[in-house]
Design an enzyme around this catalytic site. Structure first.
Site, mmCIF file in Angstrom:
data_model
loop_
_atom_site.group_PDB
_atom_site.id
_atom_site.type_symbol
_atom_site.label_atom_id
_atom_site.label_comp_id
_atom_site.label_asym_id
_atom_site.label_seq_id
_atom_site.Cartn_x
_atom_site.Cartn_y
_atom_site.Cartn_z
ATOM 1 N N ARG A 259 -1.322 -20.198 -112.143
ATOM 2 C CA ARG A 259 -2.564 -20.769 -112.722
ATOM 3 C C ARG A 259 -2.973 -22.085 -112.379
ATOM 4 O O ARG A 259 -4.162 -22.446 -112.411
ATOM 5 C CB ARG A 259 -2.447 -20.500 -114.416
ATOM 6 C CG ARG A 259 -2.644 -19.276 -114.871
ATOM 7 C CD ARG A 259 -2.862 -19.389 -116.363
ATOM 8 N NE ARG A 259 -2.261 -18.130 -116.945
ATOM 9 C CZ ARG A 259 -1.390 -18.064 -118.072
ATOM 10 N NH1 ARG A 259 -1.032 -19.229 -118.775
ATOM 11 N NH2 ARG A 259 -0.874 -16.830 -118.441
ATOM 12 N N ARG B 105 -15.510 -22.288 -115.311
ATOM 13 C CA ARG B 105 -14.173 -22.427 -114.427
ATOM 14 C C ARG B 105 -14.459 -22.415 -113.029
ATOM 15 O O ARG B 105 -13.658 -22.730 -112.311
ATOM 16 C CB ARG B 105 -13.208 -21.131 -114.644
ATOM 17 C CG ARG B 105 -12.598 -21.295 -115.900
ATOM 18 C CD ARG B 105 -11.229 -20.301 -116.008
ATOM 19 N NE ARG B 105 -10.796 -20.363 -117.387
ATOM 20 C CZ ARG B 105 -9.688 -20.760 -117.835
ATOM 21 N NH1 ARG B 105 -9.036 -21.586 -116.835
ATOM 22 N NH2 ARG B 105 -9.265 -20.563 -119.237
ATOM 23 N N ARG C 248 5.301 -23.889 -125.471
ATOM 24 C CA ARG C 248 4.326 -23.039 -126.471
ATOM 25 C C ARG C 248 4.630 -21.356 -126.077
ATOM 26 O O ARG C 248 4.533 -20.780 -127.005
ATOM 27 C CB ARG C 248 2.834 -23.185 -125.699
ATOM 28 C CG ARG C 248 1.800 -22.494 -126.768
ATOM 29 C CD ARG C 248 0.342 -22.710 -126.234
ATOM 30 N NE ARG C 248 0.027 -22.048 -125.015
ATOM 31 C CZ ARG C 248 -0.942 -22.128 -124.137
ATOM 32 N NH1 ARG C 248 -1.819 -22.833 -124.635
ATOM 33 N NH2 ARG C 248 -1.366 -21.350 -123.310
ATOM 34 N N LYS D 76 -6.740 -28.831 -124.363
ATOM 35 C CA LYS D 76 -8.282 -28.690 -124.569
ATOM 36 C C LYS D 76 -8.493 -27.866 -125.721
ATOM 37 O O LYS D 76 -9.272 -28.466 -126.604
ATOM 38 C CB LYS D 76 -8.726 -27.668 -123.319
ATOM 39 C CG LYS D 76 -8.621 -28.605 -122.077
ATOM 40 C CD LYS D 76 -9.402 -27.703 -121.050
ATOM 41 C CE LYS D 76 -8.791 -26.139 -121.018
ATOM 42 N NZ LYS D 76 -7.472 -25.800 -120.342
ATOM 43 N N ARG E 254 4.168 -15.990 -126.174
ATOM 44 C CA ARG E 254 3.158 -15.377 -125.110
ATOM 45 C C ARG E 254 3.822 -14.976 -123.691
ATOM 46 O O ARG E 254 4.642 -15.770 -123.024
ATOM 47 C CB ARG E 254 2.350 -16.520 -124.690
ATOM 48 C CG ARG E 254 1.572 -17.155 -125.787
ATOM 49 C CD ARG E 254 0.535 -18.043 -125.299
ATOM 50 N NE ARG E 254 -0.471 -18.731 -126.460
ATOM 51 C CZ ARG E 254 -1.515 -19.081 -126.075
ATOM 52 N NH1 ARG E 254 -1.643 -19.654 -124.987
ATOM 53 N NH2 ARG E 254 -2.292 -19.742 -127.363
#
Length: 187
Positions: free
Chosen positions: A144, A88, A127, A13, A133
């Site tokens: 998630r 969301r 990622r 996104k 992260r």
């Protein structure tokens, strides 16, 4: 144009939102970017968000709605925007509808990137490795995904009923996906 881009975490996104926004000369507004900036600056909001994300949970609607409403009130969003990561929940959909109605505007389209869950998990793990992260462990990512399916995926049905939803295949090379989105927007 006033757009939303939907899809699970890791669907691409952010990448696509940036490209679309540049092409249409509108701001890409990412709640995730806003939250990450607060985490980096160790603000009160940032510390709260960091704790929620570490548990694989989302930020409460009232906090997110307020942040989005403030951002949409800025001059660069007056003639259009692309929302990434918002709404969301169904409550956030209602809040966004109210925000837009106050200004006599409405959404033009809602893009949904459709992707394979295992592919997304792999993307997010890569990622996490590249960007360091800490919140992107496989367990947290899968949580998630579960939360996304439970809370956010029903938004597709709402926007489909309103005639706004455009599903786009989010699998493949970035440029291919961008071309599919451009075709879907007629831009």
């Amino acid at each position: 144009m006033r757009l939303i881009i939907l899809g699970p975490p890791g669907a691409g996104k952010g990448t696509q939102a940036s490209r679309i926004a540049d092409r249409l000369s509108i701001p890409a507004i990412s709640t995730g970017d806003i939250f990450r900036a607060n985490i980096k600056n160790e603000t009160e909001l940032g510390l709260q968000v960091k704790e929620l994300l570490a548990a694989g949970r989302f930020v409460p609607d009232d906090v997110t709605n307020s942040i989005v409403e403030n951002r949409l009130a800025e001059d660069d969003a007056r003639n259009g925007f692309l929302l990434d990561g918002y709404p969301r929940t169904l409550e956030q959909v209602r809040a966004l509808d109210d925000m837009l109605a106050k200004h006599g505007t409405e959404l033009d389209k809602v893009l949904e990137l459709v992707v394979d869950v295992d592919e997304v998990v792999g993307r997010l793990l890569r990622r996490a490795e590249i960007e360091g992260r800490e919140d992107d462990t496989e367990d947290v990512i899968r949580e998630r995904m579960r939360v996304y399916t439970e809370e956010t995926a029903p938004l597709s049905a709402v926007y489909r009923e309103k005639g706004l939803l455009v599903e786009v295949d989010g699998m493949g090379e970035v440029d291919e996906i961008t071309a599919r989105i451009s075709d879907a927007l007629g831009a």
